[in-house]
Design an enzyme around this catalytic site. Structure first.
Site, PDB file in Angstrom:
ATOM      1  N   THR A 148       2.918 -22.478  13.981  1.00  0.00           N
ATOM      2  CA  THR A 148       1.652 -22.735  14.696  1.00  0.00           C
ATOM      3  C   THR A 148       0.673 -21.267  15.791  1.00  0.00           C
ATOM      4  O   THR A 148      -0.140 -21.446  15.059  1.00  0.00           O
ATOM      5  CB  THR A 148       1.294 -24.094  15.817  1.00  0.00           C
ATOM      6  OG1 THR A 148       1.849 -25.148  14.733  1.00  0.00           O
ATOM      7  CG2 THR A 148       0.299 -24.097  16.230  1.00  0.00           C
TER       8      THR A 148
ATOM      9  N   ASN B  83       3.020 -27.136   1.734  1.00  0.00           N
ATOM     10  CA  ASN B  83       3.100 -27.973   2.297  1.00  0.00           C
ATOM     11  C   ASN B  83       2.727 -29.739   1.939  1.00  0.00           C
ATOM     12  O   ASN B  83       3.532 -30.198   2.015  1.00  0.00           O
ATOM     13  CB  ASN B  83       2.667 -28.329   3.541  1.00  0.00           C
ATOM     14  CG  ASN B  83       2.032 -28.462   4.369  1.00  0.00           C
ATOM     15  OD1 ASN B  83       0.382 -28.179   4.213  1.00  0.00           O
ATOM     16  ND2 ASN B  83       1.453 -29.567   5.162  1.00  0.00           N
TER      17      ASN B  83
ATOM     18  N   GLN C 278       6.857 -22.373   3.916  1.00  0.00           N
ATOM     19  CA  GLN C 278       7.059 -23.336   3.039  1.00  0.00           C
ATOM     20  C   GLN C 278       8.017 -22.820   2.112  1.00  0.00           C
ATOM     21  O   GLN C 278       8.621 -22.934   1.683  1.00  0.00           O
ATOM     22  CB  GLN C 278       5.823 -24.381   2.487  1.00  0.00           C
ATOM     23  CG  GLN C 278       5.243 -25.663   3.978  1.00  0.00           C
ATOM     24  CD  GLN C 278       6.533 -26.464   4.458  1.00  0.00           C
ATOM     25  OE1 GLN C 278       7.461 -26.692   3.741  1.00  0.00           O
ATOM     26  NE2 GLN C 278       6.392 -26.784   5.757  1.00  0.00           N
TER      27      GLN C 278
ATOM     28  N   SER D 170       8.416 -19.472  10.605  1.00  0.00           N
ATOM     29  CA  SER D 170       9.152 -21.334  11.147  1.00  0.00           C
ATOM     30  C   SER D 170      10.533 -21.661  10.919  1.00  0.00           C
ATOM     31  O   SER D 170      11.307 -21.977  10.252  1.00  0.00           O
ATOM     32  CB  SER D 170       8.019 -22.066  11.601  1.00  0.00           C
ATOM     33  OG  SER D 170       8.863 -23.355  11.808  1.00  0.00           O
TER      34      SER D 170
ATOM     35  N   HIS E 145      12.796 -23.903  12.287  1.00  0.00           N
ATOM     36  CA  HIS E 145      12.941 -25.535  11.862  1.00  0.00           C
ATOM     37  C   HIS E 145      12.691 -25.527  10.243  1.00  0.00           C
ATOM     38  O   HIS E 145      13.336 -26.781   9.967  1.00  0.00           O
ATOM     39  CB  HIS E 145      12.484 -26.451  12.747  1.00  0.00           C
ATOM     40  CG  HIS E 145      11.227 -26.577  12.544  1.00  0.00           C
ATOM     41  ND1 HIS E 145      10.678 -27.849  12.399  1.00  0.00           N
ATOM     42  CD2 HIS E 145       9.799 -26.407  12.762  1.00  0.00           C
ATOM     43  CE1 HIS E 145       8.988 -28.150  12.151  1.00  0.00           C
ATOM     44  NE2 HIS E 145       8.865 -26.642  12.703  1.00  0.00           N
TER      45      HIS E 145
ATOM     46  N   THR F 191       9.838 -16.466  27.888  1.00  0.00           N
ATOM     47  CA  THR F 191      11.616 -15.645  27.300  1.00  0.00           C
ATOM     48  C   THR F 191      12.063 -16.604  26.481  1.00  0.00           C
ATOM     49  O   THR F 191      11.937 -16.893  26.242  1.00  0.00           O
ATOM     50  CB  THR F 191      12.437 -16.436  29.001  1.00  0.00           C
ATOM     51  OG1 THR F 191      12.361 -16.277  30.670  1.00  0.00           O
ATOM     52  CG2 THR F 191      14.493 -16.263  28.949  1.00  0.00           C
TER      53      THR F 191
ATOM     54  N   CYS G 292      -1.733 -36.957  11.211  1.00  0.00           N
ATOM     55  CA  CYS G 292      -1.363 -36.412  12.567  1.00  0.00           C
ATOM     56  C   CYS G 292      -0.530 -36.729  13.354  1.00  0.00           C
ATOM     57  O   CYS G 292       0.735 -37.268  12.893  1.00  0.00           O
ATOM     58  CB  CYS G 292      -2.538 -37.586  13.344  1.00  0.00           C
ATOM     59  SG  CYS G 292      -3.850 -37.341  11.471  1.00  0.00           S
TER      60      CYS G 292
HETATM   61  N1  PLP Z   1       1.991 -23.769   8.310  1.00  0.00           N
HETATM   62  C1  PLP Z   1       2.615 -24.872   7.121  1.00  0.00           C
HETATM   63  C2  PLP Z   1       2.270 -24.271   6.239  1.00  0.00           C
HETATM   64  C3  PLP Z   1       3.182 -25.853   7.847  1.00  0.00           C
HETATM   65  O1  PLP Z   1       3.810 -26.793   6.523  1.00  0.00           O
HETATM   66  C4  PLP Z   1       3.636 -25.976   9.367  1.00  0.00           C
HETATM   67  C5  PLP Z   1       4.286 -26.767   9.398  1.00  0.00           C
HETATM   68  O2  PLP Z   1       3.997 -28.567   9.479  1.00  0.00           O
HETATM   69  C6  PLP Z   1       2.958 -25.289  10.317  1.00  0.00           C
HETATM   70  C7  PLP Z   1       2.479 -24.234   9.430  1.00  0.00           C
HETATM   71  C8  PLP Z   1       3.386 -25.437  11.381  1.00  0.00           C
HETATM   72  O3  PLP Z   1       5.176 -24.756  12.076  1.00  0.00           O
HETATM   73  P1  PLP Z   1       5.474 -25.380  13.350  1.00  0.00           P
HETATM   74  O4  PLP Z   1       5.794 -26.161  13.064  1.00  0.00           O
HETATM   75  O5  PLP Z   1       6.184 -24.077  12.857  1.00  0.00           O
HETATM   76  O6  PLP Z   1       4.498 -25.487  14.819  1.00  0.00           O
END
Ligand code: PLP
Length: 365
Positions: free
Chosen positions: A69, A136, A164, A184, A186, A222, A305
């Protein structure tokens, strides 16, 4: 419980867990000049090197963030200055919220961007285009090299939300022709709390949060070393594993779902091997998710959401799916899914569909 919601978050990979624990045990702040600080800095810079290498980039061009994000918002701030922002109609909310005034690039019925529309938008002036590598909700892949060629021809920049696709297919920033990638931790089996913006070339990045000048002034605060070390270890492990091995499991689920009356928006396009979008005509997505949860399966509605409420999917709406936009669930196989998991879900889905669509026809009658 069978977990089939990898696109929300992947299960932690063993290598990521080990790297995160080791970084936590090591302690230290990479900004400190003493021995503990230098050891922490080595962990940070080693992770940066490994991650940049996984995606064909240079370590100096990788900025750690809290997740994708933030990485998407940072990209739009850094690359979008003085440019009109154009985003794909099926982009994630992370991109949509960071560019509320963006021009929207339409997609076809399978979710692929419209190249003629992109060319027309690009002819209107200097632009930053944001397109996701893989969606996603549907797993549909955009043809990023084709978009990059169009952008280059019009002097536009291209930012790719690669969240993704990363770890599920080979991604090389140079081969894609992208100017930046958002990643990302995770989403590829690392701990939550770390992400990255990888730039194709060194360019100024005005920090969203300034602070103590970390990340060469590009992102204050940090850095979360355990999450970052886990992110790098997860990315390396994901690349060693062939995610294409998940495709036969997905196909098994899709075959059963079609027999049970499901439709599959986006299935005609190239897709990620782990993701399927299953729409059951006449049955609300939320009802399906709850029924499957009660049967022991974790899946999601297209667009959940943060409140936990299920909205109509803007992705499926952009694809012209009509009422199916509120009737689709997403099944996303994690890296450790087994054929037994897929088989159990296929049977569970068929039972759920039989029960809930019987209700639909009874109501209609
Ligand atoms: N972009 C896509 C395509 C995602 O699927 C997601 C998370 O669902 C994000 C961005 C946001 O990622 P993060 O959870 O690392 O902020």
């Amino acid at each position: 419980m069978i977990y089939l919601d990898a696109n929300a978050t992947e299960p932690l990979r063993p290598a990521a867990r080990a790297a995160a624990i080791a970084a936590m045990a090591a302690g230290g702040n990479p900004a400190s000049i003493h021995a503990a600080g230098r050891a922490a800095r080595r962990i940070l810079e080693d992770a940066r090197e490994r991650l940049a290498a996984c995606f064909g980039g240079r370590a100096g061009n990788l900025v750690f963030t809290s997740g994708a994000t933030e990485a998407n918002a940072l990209a739009i701030r850094a690359l979008g200055a003085g440019r009109r922002v154009i985003i794909g109609a099926t982009e994630h909310d992370a991109v949509r919220a960071a560019a509320p005034d963006a021009a929207i690039l339409p997609v076809d019925a399978e979710g692929r961007f419209d190249a003629a529309a992109l060319a027309a938008l690009l002819s209107e002036g200097p632009a930053l285009v944001c397109l996701m590598a893989a969606n996603n909700e549907t797993g549909v892949l955009h043809d990023i090299p084709a978009a990059a060629a169009l952008c280059r021809a019009h002097g536009a920049l291209l930012h790719v939300d690669a969240v993704q696709a990363a770890g599920r297919m080979r991604l090389d920033i140079g081969a894609l022709g992208a100017d930046s990638l958002a990643l990302s931790g995770h989403k590829l089996g690392g701990p939550a709390g770390a992400g990255a913006l990888l730039l194709a070339e060194d360019r100024p990045v005005p920090a969203l949060i300034a602070g103590g000048g970390q990340e060469r002034g590009r992102r204050g605060g940090t850095p979360p070393l355990p999450a970052i070390a886990g992110f790098a270890a997860a990315a390396a492990e994901a690349l060693e594993q062939d995610a294409a091995a998940l495709a036969p499991l997905r196909d098994m689920i899709e075959a059963a779902a079609i027999r049970a009356g499901a439709r599959m928006p986006g299935a005609g396009a190239p897709r990620l091997p782990n993701t399927t979008c299953l729409a059951l005509p006449g049955v609300r997505a939320e009802t399906q998710v709850i029924a499957l949860d009660l049967a022991g399966f974790c899946v999601s509605a297209g667009a959940a959401c943060s409140s936990g409420k299920v909205a109509r999917s803007h992705v499926l709406e952009a694809m012209g799916a009509g009422p199916l936009a509120g009737q689709a669930i997403r099944v996303s196989l994690p890296w450790n899914a087994t054929a037994a998991d897929a088989g159990a879900f296929a049977a569970g889905y068929a039972a759920m569909a039989a029960r809930l669509t019987a209700g639909v026809s009874a109501t209609a009658a």
